[in-house]
Design a protein around this motif. Structure first.
Motif, PDB file in Angstrom:
ATOM      1  N   GLU A  34       0.825  -1.211   0.000  1.00 45.21           N
ATOM      2  CA  GLU A  34       0.000   0.000   0.000  1.00 45.21           C
ATOM      3  C   GLU A  34       0.861   1.264   0.000  1.00 45.21           C
ATOM      4  O   GLU A  34       0.540   2.245  -0.676  1.00 45.21           O
ATOM      5  CB  GLU A  34      -0.949  -0.026   1.200  1.00 45.21           C
ATOM      6  CG  GLU A  34      -2.048  -1.071   0.994  1.00 45.21           C
ATOM      7  CD  GLU A  34      -2.761  -1.472   2.261  1.00 45.21           C
ATOM      8  OE1 GLU A  34      -2.370  -1.005   3.353  1.00 45.21           O
ATOM      9  OE2 GLU A  34      -3.716  -2.262   2.168  1.00 45.21           O
ATOM     10  N   ASN A  35       1.952   1.218   0.744  1.00 37.34           N
ATOM     11  CA  ASN A  35       2.835   2.384   0.769  1.00 37.34           C
ATOM     12  C   ASN A  35       3.320   2.753  -0.631  1.00 37.34           C
ATOM     13  O   ASN A  35       3.392   3.924  -0.994  1.00 37.34           O
ATOM     14  CB  ASN A  35       4.049   2.112   1.669  1.00 37.34           C
ATOM     15  CG  ASN A  35       5.087   3.206   1.538  1.00 37.34           C
ATOM     16  OD1 ASN A  35       4.933   4.290   2.063  1.00 37.34           O
ATOM     17  ND2 ASN A  35       6.148   2.940   0.781  1.00 37.34           N
ATOM     18  N   PHE A  36       3.638   1.722  -1.422  1.00 32.70           N
ATOM     19  CA  PHE A  36       4.252   1.989  -2.726  1.00 32.70           C
ATOM     20  C   PHE A  36       3.242   2.191  -3.852  1.00 32.70           C
ATOM     21  O   PHE A  36       3.632   2.389  -4.991  1.00 32.70           O
ATOM     22  CB  PHE A  36       5.243   0.875  -3.090  1.00 32.70           C
ATOM     23  CG  PHE A  36       6.513   0.913  -2.272  1.00 32.70           C
ATOM     24  CD1 PHE A  36       7.457   1.913  -2.475  1.00 32.70           C
ATOM     25  CD2 PHE A  36       6.758  -0.042  -1.296  1.00 32.70           C
ATOM     26  CE1 PHE A  36       8.627   1.951  -1.733  1.00 32.70           C
ATOM     27  CE2 PHE A  36       7.929  -0.017  -0.543  1.00 32.70           C
ATOM     28  CZ  PHE A  36       8.863   0.991  -0.758  1.00 32.70           C
TER      29      PHE A  36
ATOM     30  N   TYR B 282       0.072   9.937  -2.010  1.00 29.93           N
ATOM     31  CA  TYR B 282      -0.578  10.874  -1.076  1.00 29.93           C
ATOM     32  C   TYR B 282       0.452  11.362  -0.047  1.00 29.93           C
ATOM     33  O   TYR B 282       0.401  12.487   0.413  1.00 29.93           O
ATOM     34  CB  TYR B 282      -1.715  10.088  -0.397  1.00 29.93           C
ATOM     35  CG  TYR B 282      -2.740  10.832   0.432  1.00 29.93           C
ATOM     36  CD1 TYR B 282      -3.125  12.146   0.167  1.00 29.93           C
ATOM     37  CD2 TYR B 282      -3.376  10.152   1.483  1.00 29.93           C
ATOM     38  CE1 TYR B 282      -4.107  12.761   0.936  1.00 29.93           C
ATOM     39  CE2 TYR B 282      -4.359  10.763   2.249  1.00 29.93           C
ATOM     40  CZ  TYR B 282      -4.716  12.076   1.975  1.00 29.93           C
ATOM     41  OH  TYR B 282      -5.689  12.665   2.736  1.00 29.93           O
ATOM     42  N   HIS B 283       1.403  10.452   0.291  1.00 29.78           N
ATOM     43  CA  HIS B 283       2.419  10.807   1.282  1.00 29.78           C
ATOM     44  C   HIS B 283       3.630  11.504   0.669  1.00 29.78           C
ATOM     45  O   HIS B 283       4.490  11.985   1.404  1.00 29.78           O
ATOM     46  CB  HIS B 283       2.870   9.551   2.051  1.00 29.78           C
ATOM     47  CG  HIS B 283       3.699   8.583   1.229  1.00 29.78           C
ATOM     48  ND1 HIS B 283       3.137   7.633   0.402  1.00 29.78           N
ATOM     49  CD2 HIS B 283       5.043   8.438   1.106  1.00 29.78           C
ATOM     50  CE1 HIS B 283       4.102   6.936  -0.187  1.00 29.78           C
ATOM     51  NE2 HIS B 283       5.265   7.406   0.212  1.00 29.78           N
ATOM     52  N   CYS B 284       3.707  11.524  -0.663  1.00 33.19           N
ATOM     53  CA  CYS B 284       4.949  12.002  -1.302  1.00 33.19           C
ATOM     54  C   CYS B 284       5.308  13.452  -0.960  1.00 33.19           C
ATOM     55  O   CYS B 284       6.464  13.727  -0.612  1.00 33.19           O
ATOM     56  CB  CYS B 284       4.889  11.800  -2.815  1.00 33.19           C
ATOM     57  SG  CYS B 284       4.878  10.050  -3.277  1.00 33.19           S
TER      58      CYS B 284
ATOM     59  N   ILE C   8       6.634  13.368   2.725  1.00 37.88           N
ATOM     60  CA  ILE C   8       7.756  12.476   3.063  1.00 37.88           C
ATOM     61  C   ILE C   8       8.924  12.595   2.079  1.00 37.88           C
ATOM     62  O   ILE C   8      10.085  12.468   2.449  1.00 37.88           O
ATOM     63  CB  ILE C   8       7.266  11.003   3.097  1.00 37.88           C
ATOM     64  CG1 ILE C   8       6.127  10.840   4.109  1.00 37.88           C
ATOM     65  CG2 ILE C   8       8.399  10.032   3.402  1.00 37.88           C
ATOM     66  CD1 ILE C   8       6.475  11.314   5.499  1.00 37.88           C
ATOM     67  N   HIS C   9       8.608  12.786   0.809  1.00 34.65           N
ATOM     68  CA  HIS C   9       9.665  12.772  -0.210  1.00 34.65           C
ATOM     69  C   HIS C   9       9.821  14.134  -0.893  1.00 34.65           C
ATOM     70  O   HIS C   9      10.136  14.190  -2.083  1.00 34.65           O
ATOM     71  CB  HIS C   9       9.340  11.727  -1.286  1.00 34.65           C
ATOM     72  CG  HIS C   9       9.049  10.346  -0.774  1.00 34.65           C
ATOM     73  ND1 HIS C   9       9.962   9.604  -0.054  1.00 34.65           N
ATOM     74  CD2 HIS C   9       7.947   9.548  -0.891  1.00 34.65           C
ATOM     75  CE1 HIS C   9       9.422   8.413   0.237  1.00 34.65           C
ATOM     76  NE2 HIS C   9       8.203   8.366  -0.256  1.00 34.65           N
ATOM     77  N   SER C  10       9.599  15.223  -0.175  1.00 33.39           N
ATOM     78  CA  SER C  10       9.631  16.540  -0.830  1.00 33.39           C
ATOM     79  C   SER C  10      10.992  16.815  -1.484  1.00 33.39           C
ATOM     80  O   SER C  10      11.060  17.451  -2.525  1.00 33.39           O
ATOM     81  CB  SER C  10       9.284  17.641   0.170  1.00 33.39           C
ATOM     82  OG  SER C  10      10.235  17.628   1.205  1.00 33.39           O
TER      83      SER C  10
ATOM     84  N   GLU D 232      13.121   6.351   3.420  1.00 30.55           N
ATOM     85  CA  GLU D 232      12.110   7.272   3.946  1.00 30.55           C
ATOM     86  C   GLU D 232      10.781   6.538   4.168  1.00 30.55           C
ATOM     87  O   GLU D 232      10.000   6.893   5.051  1.00 30.55           O
ATOM     88  CB  GLU D 232      11.905   8.444   2.967  1.00 30.55           C
ATOM     89  CG  GLU D 232      13.116   9.357   2.881  1.00 30.55           C
ATOM     90  CD  GLU D 232      13.067  10.354   1.701  1.00 30.55           C
ATOM     91  OE1 GLU D 232      13.846  11.333   1.742  1.00 30.55           O
ATOM     92  OE2 GLU D 232      12.294  10.146   0.742  1.00 30.55           O
ATOM     93  N   ASP D 233      10.517   5.520   3.335  1.00 37.52           N
ATOM     94  CA  ASP D 233       9.237   4.809   3.389  1.00 37.52           C
ATOM     95  C   ASP D 233       9.163   3.733   4.475  1.00 37.52           C
ATOM     96  O   ASP D 233       8.123   3.569   5.112  1.00 37.52           O
ATOM     97  CB  ASP D 233       8.967   4.112   2.043  1.00 37.52           C
ATOM     98  CG  ASP D 233       8.546   5.090   0.958  1.00 37.52           C
ATOM     99  OD1 ASP D 233       7.678   5.931   1.240  1.00 37.52           O
ATOM    100  OD2 ASP D 233       9.085   5.001  -0.160  1.00 37.52           O
ATOM    101  N   LEU D 234      10.235   2.958   4.614  1.00 35.41           N
ATOM    102  CA  LEU D 234      10.130   1.748   5.431  1.00 35.41           C
ATOM    103  C   LEU D 234       9.765   1.997   6.890  1.00 35.41           C
ATOM    104  O   LEU D 234       8.934   1.269   7.450  1.00 35.41           O
ATOM    105  CB  LEU D 234      11.400   0.894   5.298  1.00 35.41           C
ATOM    106  CG  LEU D 234      11.657   0.402   3.867  1.00 35.41           C
ATOM    107  CD1 LEU D 234      12.767  -0.637   3.833  1.00 35.41           C
ATOM    108  CD2 LEU D 234      10.395  -0.162   3.206  1.00 35.41           C
TER     109      LEU D 234
HETATM  110 FE   LIG Z   1       7.076   6.694  -0.410  1.00 31.88          FE
END
Ligand SMILES: [Fe+2]
Ligand code: FES
Length: 330
Positions: free
Chosen positions: A182-184, A188-190, A193-195, A287-289
């Motif tokens: 689901e994370n990948f 929506y989180h980008c 979290i990944h700015s 950043e995701d895990l």
């Molecule tokens: Fe991500």
């Protein structure tokens, strides 16, 4: 926009749900397995997994590619490990041997019933990306992947036929495989979290398209293309580096997942470009895990029954959860 209810929290924690998923989900769909160049030559084999099921893929001396369940018909040991060049496969437990087409060659000091063999599964190589499926009526993979293959060529400018596997990096994640999937499949989180690592991702020009058992996501401005193949295969393509990252998320148990990132590049890509891409993507994954692991502690806490999804920004997880629910509750 109104929220959509998500699947129940205990589906991420109950071992009996994972057992059902092995049977009804992992046993039924195509999954990425690894590098088919390991079985390019006649009389060769390689091994992999479909969920919990060990598989072996062979090329016989006539050049025919086959997939089989890698479990000995004698007492159920795993027959072979790794990969190599062989004319027969010998089980390491009592030495029963199988031909590369899966038929039994010899049962040690005894005779086995007529017709005993390693069960066959479907295998297909797309370029050298190897996929397998244990369902008896596996659909044509090239058709299933049609849209993704088109966009890989047209959006990312990557030619799958020219890719070679350069690196494989393993991550063991303390989270149920679904939390990782689901994370990948949502961005929506980008922005939060990944700015820095993924600027612009998840905003204007980031397109998500849902097909039957696949999703594609792409962003033309970055020559980015992504595939999710239900249940657990994900492929990211980065045209600017002529790179493709393939992985299947394999459950270790109901709260742990093995993520192997296979880094493929056009054969003429320099070591420098390769290193830069790998370091950058490992940073993104880093950043995701922790967030996947955070979800796992939350859904296991007893303080959460089910959540809510954004119907557009989380169209990816929603689609995944619909397919999963249909498989588990039929
Ligand atoms: Fe991500
Ligand atoms: S389990 Fe394979 S030979 Fe005994």
């Amino acid at each position: 926009l109104s929220a959509v209810e998500s699947i129940p929290a205990d589906w991420y924690t109950r071992p009996e749900i994972l057992a059902l998923e092995h049977e009804r989900v992992f046993g039924q769909h195509w999954q990425y397995v690894g590098d088919a160049s390991l079985v390019a030559e006649p009389n060769s084999y390689m091994t992999g997994r479909l969920g919990a099921m060990p598989i072996v893929v062979t090329r016989d001396d006539a050049g025919v590619l086959r997939g089989m369940v890698n479990v000995c018909r004698h007492r159920g040991a795993v027959v072979v490990d790794g990969c190599g060049s062989r004319k027969t496969l010998q089980c390491r437990y009592h030495g029963w041997t199988y031909r590369l087409d899966g038929t039994l060659h010899r049962a040690t000091q005894m005779s086995a019933p007529e017709g005993v063999r390693l069960p066959q599964i479907s295998v297909t190589a797309v370029g050298n990306l190897l996929f397998a499926c244990a369902a008896p009526d596996a659909p044509d993979l090239e058709v299933v992947l049609g849209q993704f293959l088109e966009q890989t060529r047209d959006v990312a400018g990557v030619d799958i036929q020219r890719l070679e596997l350069r690196q494989s990096i393993d991550h063991e994640i303390q989270a149920n495989w679904k939390a990782v999937v689901e994370n990948f499949v949502e961005c929506y989180h980008c922005p939060l979290i990944h700015s820095v690592t993924l600027p612009g991702y998840g905003g204007e020009g980031y397109d998500v398209e849902i097909q039957e058992t696949t999703q594609t996501q792409h962003m033309e401005s970055d020559r980015f293309n992504f595939l999710f193949l239900f249940p657990n295969t994900q492929v990211s393509v980065y045209g600017n580096s002529s790179a493709l990252i393939a992985r299947a998320l394999v459950p270790v148990d109901e709260k742990r997942t093995l993520l192997t990132l296979d880094y493929w590049f056009h054969s003429d890509v320099s070591a420098e470009v390769e290193k830069e891409l790998v370091e950058w993507f490992e940073t993104v994954v880093g950043e995701d895990l922790p967030l996947c692991e955070s979800v796992q502690s939350g859904v296991s806490s007893g303080g959460f029954e089910r959540g809510y999804l954004h119907p557009e920004q989380e169209a990816g997880p929603w689609h995944f959860q619909r397919l999963l629910s249909a498989a588990l509750t039929d």
